[in-house]
Design a protein around this motif. Structure first.
Motif, PDB file in Angstrom:
ATOM      1  N   ASN A  94      -6.320   1.744  -3.173  1.00 16.06           N
ATOM      2  CA  ASN A  94      -6.643   3.137  -2.861  1.00 16.06           C
ATOM      3  C   ASN A  94      -7.613   3.220  -1.677  1.00 16.06           C
ATOM      4  OD1 ASN A  94      -6.623   6.118  -4.056  1.00 16.06           O
ATOM      5  ND2 ASN A  94      -8.710   5.648  -3.420  1.00 16.06           N
ATOM      6  N   GLY A  95      -8.636   2.383  -1.693  1.00 14.21           N
ATOM      7  CA  GLY A  95      -9.600   2.391  -0.599  1.00 14.21           C
ATOM      8  C   GLY A  95      -8.971   2.020   0.726  1.00 14.21           C
ATOM      9  N   TYR A  96      -8.065   1.038   0.699  1.00 15.31           N
ATOM     10  CA  TYR A  96      -7.366   0.607   1.912  1.00 15.31           C
ATOM     11  C   TYR A  96      -6.527   1.763   2.464  1.00 15.31           C
ATOM     12  CZ  TYR A  96      -5.834  -3.393   4.821  1.00 15.31           C
ATOM     13  OH  TYR A  96      -5.627  -4.284   5.850  1.00 15.31           O
ATOM     14  N   ALA A  97      -5.775   2.427   1.584  1.00 16.29           N
ATOM     15  CA  ALA A  97      -4.935   3.548   2.016  1.00 16.29           C
ATOM     16  C   ALA A  97      -5.777   4.661   2.632  1.00 16.29           C
ATOM     17  CB  ALA A  97      -4.143   4.084   0.824  1.00 16.29           C
ATOM     18  N   LYS A  98      -6.859   4.991   1.967  1.00 14.91           N
ATOM     19  CA  LYS A  98      -7.738   6.057   2.463  1.00 14.91           C
ATOM     20  C   LYS A  98      -8.339   5.684   3.812  1.00 14.91           C
ATOM     21  CE  LYS A  98     -11.691   8.895   1.051  1.00 14.91           C
ATOM     22  NZ  LYS A  98     -12.747   9.091   0.020  1.00 14.91           N
ATOM     23  N   ALA A  99      -8.760   4.430   3.968  1.00 15.97           N
ATOM     24  CA  ALA A  99      -9.344   3.979   5.228  1.00 15.97           C
ATOM     25  C   ALA A  99      -8.324   4.009   6.359  1.00 15.97           C
ATOM     26  CB  ALA A  99      -9.918   2.573   5.065  1.00 15.97           C
ATOM     27  N   LEU A 100      -7.079   3.627   6.065  1.00 18.60           N
ATOM     28  CA  LEU A 100      -6.025   3.700   7.079  1.00 18.60           C
ATOM     29  C   LEU A 100      -5.807   5.134   7.536  1.00 18.60           C
ATOM     30  CD1 LEU A 100      -3.400   1.208   5.625  1.00 18.60           C
ATOM     31  CD2 LEU A 100      -4.634   0.950   7.790  1.00 18.60           C
ATOM     32  N   GLU A 101      -5.805   6.053   6.597  1.00 20.48           N
ATOM     33  CA  GLU A 101      -5.587   7.456   6.961  1.00 20.48           C
ATOM     34  C   GLU A 101      -6.754   7.998   7.769  1.00 20.48           C
ATOM     35  OE1 GLU A 101      -2.596   8.650   3.279  1.00 20.48           O
ATOM     36  OE2 GLU A 101      -4.737   9.074   3.082  1.00 20.48           O
ATOM     37  N   GLU A 102      -7.965   7.569   7.448  1.00 21.13           N
ATOM     38  CA  GLU A 102      -9.129   7.993   8.223  1.00 21.13           C
ATOM     39  C   GLU A 102      -9.083   7.425   9.639  1.00 21.13           C
ATOM     40  OE1 GLU A 102     -12.277   6.658   5.697  1.00 21.13           O
ATOM     41  OE2 GLU A 102     -12.185   8.432   4.382  1.00 21.13           O
ATOM     42  N   PHE A 103      -8.693   6.160   9.762  1.00 18.78           N
ATOM     43  CA  PHE A 103      -8.552   5.555  11.088  1.00 18.78           C
ATOM     44  C   PHE A 103      -7.471   6.277  11.888  1.00 18.78           C
ATOM     45  CE2 PHE A 103      -6.226   2.659  13.859  1.00 18.78           C
ATOM     46  CZ  PHE A 103      -7.245   2.198  14.687  1.00 18.78           C
ATOM     47  N   ASP A 104      -6.362   6.559  11.240  1.00 22.88           N
ATOM     48  CA  ASP A 104      -5.254   7.244  11.917  1.00 22.88           C
ATOM     49  C   ASP A 104      -5.697   8.585  12.500  1.00 22.88           C
ATOM     50  OD1 ASP A 104      -2.040   7.255  12.073  1.00 22.88           O
ATOM     51  OD2 ASP A 104      -2.761   9.275  11.618  1.00 22.88           O
ATOM     52  N   ALA A 105      -6.528   9.306  11.758  1.00 19.85           N
ATOM     53  CA  ALA A 105      -6.988  10.618  12.217  1.00 19.85           C
ATOM     54  C   ALA A 105      -7.884  10.512  13.452  1.00 19.85           C
ATOM     55  CB  ALA A 105      -7.729  11.330  11.086  1.00 19.85           C
ATOM     56  N   MET A 106      -8.487   9.345  13.682  1.00 18.99           N
ATOM     57  CA  MET A 106      -9.350   9.147  14.847  1.00 18.99           C
ATOM     58  C   MET A 106      -8.549   8.843  16.116  1.00 18.99           C
ATOM     59  SD  MET A 106     -12.194   6.613  13.143  1.00 18.99           S
ATOM     60  CE  MET A 106     -12.766   6.835  11.462  1.00 18.99           C
ATOM     61  N   CYS A 140      -2.544   5.810  -5.869  1.00 10.20           N
ATOM     62  CA  CYS A 140      -3.669   5.908  -4.914  1.00 10.20           C
ATOM     63  C   CYS A 140      -4.083   7.374  -4.796  1.00 10.20           C
ATOM     64  CB  CYS A 140      -3.262   5.353  -3.548  1.00 10.20           C
ATOM     65  SG  CYS A 140      -2.744   3.638  -3.572  1.00 10.20           S
ATOM     66  N   GLU A 141      -4.741   7.871  -5.806  1.00 13.22           N
ATOM     67  CA  GLU A 141      -5.033   9.305  -5.867  1.00 13.22           C
ATOM     68  C   GLU A 141      -6.513   9.636  -5.751  1.00 13.22           C
ATOM     69  OE1 GLU A 141      -2.534  11.783  -6.201  1.00 13.22           O
ATOM     70  OE2 GLU A 141      -1.261  10.071  -5.741  1.00 13.22           O
ATOM     71  N   GLU A 142      -7.366   8.638  -5.624  1.00 10.63           N
ATOM     72  CA  GLU A 142      -8.798   8.906  -5.545  1.00 10.63           C
ATOM     73  C   GLU A 142      -9.199   9.197  -4.098  1.00 10.63           C
ATOM     74  OE1 GLU A 142     -13.081   6.710  -6.421  1.00 10.63           O
ATOM     75  OE2 GLU A 142     -11.253   5.923  -7.330  1.00 10.63           O
ATOM     76  N   GLY A 143      -9.526  10.464  -3.825  1.00  6.80           N
ATOM     77  CA  GLY A 143      -9.919  10.849  -2.471  1.00  6.80           C
ATOM     78  C   GLY A 143      -8.758  11.093  -1.540  1.00  6.80           C
ATOM     79  N   ARG A 144      -7.547  10.978  -2.026  1.00  4.24           N
ATOM     80  CA  ARG A 144      -6.342  11.234  -1.254  1.00  4.24           C
ATOM     81  C   ARG A 144      -5.209  11.450  -2.261  1.00  4.24           C
ATOM     82  NH1 ARG A 144      -2.523   8.161  -1.436  1.00  4.24           N
ATOM     83  NH2 ARG A 144      -1.693   8.818   0.573  1.00  4.24           N
ATOM     84  N   SER A 145      -4.002  11.803  -1.769  1.00  5.83           N
ATOM     85  CA  SER A 145      -2.883  11.967  -2.685  1.00  5.83           C
ATOM     86  C   SER A 145      -1.565  11.839  -1.934  1.00  5.83           C
ATOM     87  CB  SER A 145      -2.936  13.334  -3.389  1.00  5.83           C
ATOM     88  OG  SER A 145      -2.817  14.381  -2.444  1.00  5.83           O
ATOM     89  N   GLY A 146      -0.521  11.519  -2.686  1.00  3.60           N
ATOM     90  CA  GLY A 146       0.817  11.484  -2.118  1.00  3.60           C
ATOM     91  C   GLY A 146       1.112  10.241  -1.311  1.00  3.60           C
ATOM     92  N   ALA A 147       2.211  10.334  -0.549  1.00  5.34           N
ATOM     93  CA  ALA A 147       2.679   9.221   0.262  1.00  5.34           C
ATOM     94  C   ALA A 147       1.634   8.830   1.307  1.00  5.34           C
ATOM     95  CB  ALA A 147       3.986   9.591   0.953  1.00  5.34           C
ATOM     96  N   LEU A 148       1.660   7.580   1.711  1.00  8.01           N
ATOM     97  CA  LEU A 148       0.781   7.103   2.775  1.00  8.01           C
ATOM     98  C   LEU A 148       1.078   7.908   4.035  1.00  8.01           C
ATOM     99  CD1 LEU A 148      -1.331   4.930   3.576  1.00  8.01           C
ATOM    100  CD2 LEU A 148       0.598   3.494   4.295  1.00  8.01           C
ATOM    101  N   ILE A 207       0.852  -1.198   0.000  1.00  5.94           N
ATOM    102  CA  ILE A 207       0.000   0.000   0.000  1.00  5.94           C
ATOM    103  C   ILE A 207       0.883   1.242   0.000  1.00  5.94           C
ATOM    104  CG2 ILE A 207      -1.648   1.360   1.353  1.00  5.94           C
ATOM    105  CD1 ILE A 207      -2.802  -1.325   2.356  1.00  5.94           C
ATOM    106  N   ALA A 208       1.914   1.254   0.856  1.00  5.53           N
ATOM    107  CA  ALA A 208       2.832   2.395   0.909  1.00  5.53           C
ATOM    108  C   ALA A 208       3.524   2.597  -0.431  1.00  5.53           C
ATOM    109  CB  ALA A 208       3.863   2.180   2.016  1.00  5.53           C
ATOM    110  N   GLU A 209       3.910   1.507  -1.064  1.00  5.60           N
ATOM    111  CA  GLU A 209       4.593   1.569  -2.359  1.00  5.60           C
ATOM    112  C   GLU A 209       3.692   2.153  -3.442  1.00  5.60           C
ATOM    113  OE1 GLU A 209       7.604  -1.571  -4.101  1.00  5.60           O
ATOM    114  OE2 GLU A 209       5.535  -2.255  -4.374  1.00  5.60           O
ATOM    115  N   GLN A 210       2.441   1.685  -3.483  1.00  3.24           N
ATOM    116  CA  GLN A 210       1.503   2.187  -4.491  1.00  3.24           C
ATOM    117  C   GLN A 210       1.186   3.663  -4.276  1.00  3.24           C
ATOM    118  OE1 GLN A 210       0.084   0.349  -7.296  1.00  3.24           O
ATOM    119  NE2 GLN A 210       1.971  -0.695  -6.699  1.00  3.24           N
ATOM    120  N   CYS A 211       1.088   4.074  -3.025  1.00  2.00           N
ATOM    121  CA  CYS A 211       0.859   5.497  -2.740  1.00  2.00           C
ATOM    122  C   CYS A 211       2.057   6.331  -3.197  1.00  2.00           C
ATOM    123  CB  CYS A 211       0.626   5.711  -1.240  1.00  2.00           C
ATOM    124  SG  CYS A 211      -0.958   5.095  -0.625  1.00  2.00           S
TER     125      CYS A 211
END
Length: 438
Positions: free
Chosen positions: A347-359, A60-68, A51-55
């Motif tokens: 992309n969905g996995y990366a976005k979900a991880l970032e959302e969880f992290d923010a919580m 992984c640019e849908e709904g987010r961008s850049g590095a994980l 996931i980090a590599e693809q970001c």
């Protein structure tokens, strides 16, 4: 939504457990292939790393961008643990080396259990590794024995079943949902896991009828000495056609019980409380559970975890003299697996991880000085891997306690180290498996 079960708090020793622990399972969040991955065809799998590599390469640019971007998990040592597990992925190494403000202890753990399934991972985490073999339906098509299909049809008074194959749950519903609604035949399928999954429309087939069918199927499997199937899963969905079918939050898992007493059972026996958030109670066949919080989606599961933590504080304050003084809040975040891992949605996995992290800061701020937080996973499900099945991987072990000095806990030889550490923290007798890192 909270459900509560009555249970006895008496113990044979008379000792009472004390303290609070929170165990969060990011379902499928592996951090690198384990040494026995070749036995599963998973050499090179790495859920976090890929996931980090693809970001990093802009995939992984849908709904987010850049590095994980996971600043809070990074501070708890996630990327350091990932680098310890597998240092072959440059994007992961860069994230690990960039983080210098570590506030938690971290490790990576290998699995002793013979399988890479949900039940085995969770049970081992709770001190009971699975050394027996599950029964699997290995044929990709015509997966189930004719006798089993006949028994299911007879039990449910069905005109037949659809699918009878290995399938992704969302794909099979889109493909056969309309035929199911027209024919009244449920969609029955499996995967590389030891599982029978039954999908049906909540309205045309009926939710209660689906649950009754799954209960009957569980009994059929339990009565067959040649079948040792871990779970029957009810997969209800709604919608009008293939374009808008969607699974609902009324999923139910019918599991066989763990083969021996788990951390959860031992905590209840010592007068403590176990708060199940999400599908934990189903995974443990309702054993060792005193409170159940149901929710659907990562945000809702997190909010229910916070509600459980608040309820523990209220109960301990209210019942200091005769109530429980120990509690485990145990949450499974299933969406990482079901919505992103199995669907191979990087992309969905990366976005979900970032959302969880923010919580996470809300939870960290709500912890008392002596509360123990552990974040881990039950297996991998690399969204870049061929197929749609779990992957045999190490899991992260992120440990936070305000009075605990951060350190690298290294490689853990079993997921059971998690349960042993919680047992030590809560003042329980040692479990049969695992080594405490507390």
């Amino acid at each position: 939504m909270l459900e509560t079960s009555n249970h006895s708090t008496a113990t044979s020793s008379g000792a009472k457990a004390k303290g609070r622990a929170v165990l969060l399972v990011l379902d499928s969040f592996g951090i690198g292939a384990s040494a026995d991955a070749q036995n599963f065809g998973d050499v090179g799998a790495n859920t976090l790393g890929h996931i980090a590599e693809q970001c990093a390469i802009g995939q992984c640019e849908e709904g987010r961008s850049g590095a994980l971007t996971l600043p809070n998990l990074a501070k708890l040592g996630l990327f350091k643990a990932g680098q310890e597990s597998d240092n072959a992925i440059a994007a992961l190494n860069q994230l690990a080396e960039a983080e210098t403000s570590i506030i938690g202890s971290y490790a990576y753990a290998k699995e002793l259990s013979t399988g890479k399934d949900t039940s085995s991972g969770h049970w081992e985490m709770a001190g009971v590794p699975v050394f027996f073999d599950w029964s699997y339906f290995e044929a990709k098509n015509d997966s189930f024995p004719e006798a089993l299909v006949d028994a299911i049809c007879k039990a449910g008074d069905l005109p037949g079943i659809l699918a009878n194959c290995h399938a992704s749950g969302t794909d099979i519903i889109a493909r056969l949902g309309e035929e199911h609604m027209a024919s009244g035949k449920p969609i029955v399928y499996t995967s590389a896991d030891s599982v029978v999954q039954i999908a049906a429309h909540e309205e045309s087939f009926g939710l209660e009828r689906l649950l009754e069918l799954c209960e009957a199927t569980r009994k059929i499997l339990d009565a067959d000495e040649n079948l040792n199937v871990g779970r029957v899963i009810a997969r209800p969905f709604v919608g009008t056609c293939a374009e808008d079918f969607i699974r609902t939050g009324n999923r139910r898992d019918y599991s066989v019980p763990p083969p021996s007493a788990t951390l959860l059972d031992k905590l209840l026996a010592a007068g403590g409380e176990v708060y199940s958030v999400g599908k934990i109670a189903d995974i443990f066949a309702q054993q060792g559970i005193s409170h159940r919080y149901k929710a659907n989606g990562i945000d809702a599961l997190f909010q229910q975890t916070m509600a459980a933590l608040s309820d523990v504080a209220a109960e301990n304050h209210e019942g200091a003299e005769n109530g429980s003084e120990a509690a485990l809040i145990f949450t499974n975040f299933v969406d990482f697996d079901s919505s992103f891992g199995h669907r191979r949605d990087v992309n969905g996995y990366a976005k979900a991880l970032e959302e969880f992290d923010a919580m996470l800061p809300a939870l960290l701020n709500a912890l008392n000085e002596d509360d123990l937080l552990i974040i881990s996973a039950d297996h991998g499900c690399d969204p870049t891997w061929p197929g749609s099945d779990h992957t045999r991987e190490h899991v992260p072990v992120l440990v936070y306690k305000k009075d605990l000095s951060p350190k690298n806990l290294g490689k853990r030889e079993s997921f059971a180290d998690i349960g042993q550490s919680i047992a030590s923290h809560l003042g329980l007798p040692p479990l049969e498996y695992g080594e405490s890192f507390i």
